[in-house]
Scaffold this motif. Sequence first.
Motif, short mmCIF file in Angstrom:
data_model
loop_
_atom_site.label_atom_id
_atom_site.label_comp_id
_atom_site.label_asym_id
_atom_site.label_seq_id
_atom_site.Cartn_x
_atom_site.Cartn_y
_atom_site.Cartn_z
N PHE A 19 -13.90 10.69 20.22
CA PHE A 19 -14.60 9.22 20.25
C PHE A 19 -15.08 9.03 18.81
CE2 PHE A 19 -15.16 9.81 24.96
CZ PHE A 19 -14.23 8.99 25.36
N ALA A 20 -15.61 9.97 17.97
CA ALA A 20 -15.98 9.79 16.69
C ALA A 20 -14.86 9.06 15.99
CB ALA A 20 -16.57 10.77 16.29
N GLN A 21 -13.75 9.39 16.16
CA GLN A 21 -12.67 8.88 15.23
C GLN A 21 -12.00 7.68 15.72
OE1 GLN A 21 -11.22 10.17 12.40
NE2 GLN A 21 -12.50 11.92 12.51
N ALA A 22 -12.53 7.01 16.72
CA ALA A 22 -12.06 5.60 17.36
C ALA A 22 -13.16 4.66 16.73
CB ALA A 22 -11.93 6.01 18.76
N PRO A 23 -12.75 3.66 16.09
CA PRO A 23 -13.69 2.71 15.48
C PRO A 23 -14.07 1.86 16.56
CG PRO A 23 -11.46 2.03 14.79
CD PRO A 23 -11.36 3.54 15.39
N GLN A 24 -15.27 1.22 16.56
CA GLN A 24 -15.71 0.41 17.40
C GLN A 24 -15.38 -1.14 16.98
OE1 GLN A 24 -17.28 0.60 20.31
NE2 GLN A 24 -17.34 -1.35 20.86
N LEU A 25 -14.44 -1.82 17.60
CA LEU A 25 -13.87 -3.15 17.31
C LEU A 25 -14.72 -4.16 17.90
CD1 LEU A 25 -10.04 -2.60 17.55
CD2 LEU A 25 -11.33 -2.16 15.80
N ASP A 26 -14.79 -5.18 16.85
CA ASP A 26 -15.50 -6.46 17.34
C ASP A 26 -14.54 -7.21 18.28
OD1 ASP A 26 -18.01 -6.05 16.30
OD2 ASP A 26 -17.35 -6.94 14.52
N PRO A 27 -14.90 -8.20 19.12
CA PRO A 27 -13.90 -9.03 19.81
C PRO A 27 -13.07 -9.88 18.96
CG PRO A 27 -16.13 -9.36 20.88
CD PRO A 27 -16.16 -8.62 19.59
N GLY A 28 -11.87 -9.63 19.07
CA GLY A 28 -10.62 -10.35 18.29
C GLY A 28 -10.08 -9.76 17.01
N GLU A 29 -10.81 -8.55 16.78
CA GLU A 29 -10.11 -7.66 15.61
C GLU A 29 -9.06 -7.08 15.92
OE1 GLU A 29 -13.98 -6.69 12.75
OE2 GLU A 29 -13.65 -5.32 14.45
N LYS A 30 -8.34 -7.05 14.97
CA LYS A 30 -6.86 -6.19 15.19
C LYS A 30 -6.82 -5.07 14.44
CE LYS A 30 -4.89 -9.97 14.72
NZ LYS A 30 -5.25 -11.15 14.52
N LEU A 31 -6.55 -3.63 14.87
CA LEU A 31 -6.61 -2.41 14.09
C LEU A 31 -5.12 -2.27 13.79
CD1 LEU A 31 -8.19 -0.04 13.33
CD2 LEU A 31 -7.38 0.90 15.39
N GLU A 32 -5.32 -1.93 12.34
CA GLU A 32 -3.92 -1.35 11.74
C GLU A 32 -4.06 -0.23 11.14
OE1 GLU A 32 -0.94 -2.64 7.91
OE2 GLU A 32 -2.12 -4.27 8.86
N LYS A 33 -3.30 0.85 11.64
CA LYS A 33 -3.27 2.27 11.24
C LYS A 33 -2.66 2.51 9.75
CE LYS A 33 -4.46 4.06 15.44
NZ LYS A 33 -4.21 4.84 16.42
N LEU A 34 -3.25 2.43 8.70
CA LEU A 34 -2.68 2.80 7.49
C LEU A 34 -2.42 4.28 7.14
CD1 LEU A 34 -5.00 0.67 5.16
CD2 LEU A 34 -2.97 -0.03 6.38
N GLN A 35 -1.50 4.85 6.31
CA GLN A 35 -1.24 6.01 5.80
C GLN A 35 -1.60 5.89 4.32
OE1 GLN A 35 -0.47 8.64 7.68
NE2 GLN A 35 -0.40 6.97 9.36
#
Length: 167
Positions: A19-35
């Motif tokens: 759970f510590a590794q999962a960010p808390q997103l605000d409504p409408g935000e889209k998460l992109e995982k970078l390398q």
Amino acid sequence: MKVWVGTGAAVLLSTTAAFAQAPQLDPGEKLEKLQFPAVTMQIKGWTKFGNSDVYTLPVRAGQRVKISFTTKSQFAFLAIFDLSKTDDEAFFGTDEDGTTLDVTVKENTTWFLRPYYSKVSPRRGLGAPYTLLVEPQPVGEPQPATPQEPERPSLFPPAPSKSGTGE
């Protein structure tokens, strides 16, 4: 019974770490995982409250990275969080720390990069464009303190000495 308690505690700890590794997103935000890039990575985006891209970036101990944030808006900023920490305070923010982070990573972790459009400032418009540069840096080279301009030759010869001896 002790085996069950030990197993339960181990599962709880691993779940907490996940759970510590999962960010808390605000409504409408889209998460992109970078390398982590081998060469400079440029990301262009648009940020406005409720409809923005946010990014995770895994970093490893010993890596040196430079992250730069540029925008023409005085109301757009970047906040960087360490997802391995339990507090929800950014360790870097362009509103207070300048536009560039240049650091050698101390431990393996994942960073959460959140470009945002300030809600507290009086402004016009729907949001702001930004450019985010993630640049891997050579390890071991000293980090520059301040950029120095090269010495320029003078257009005028040196003034003659007033000592009267000709020197």
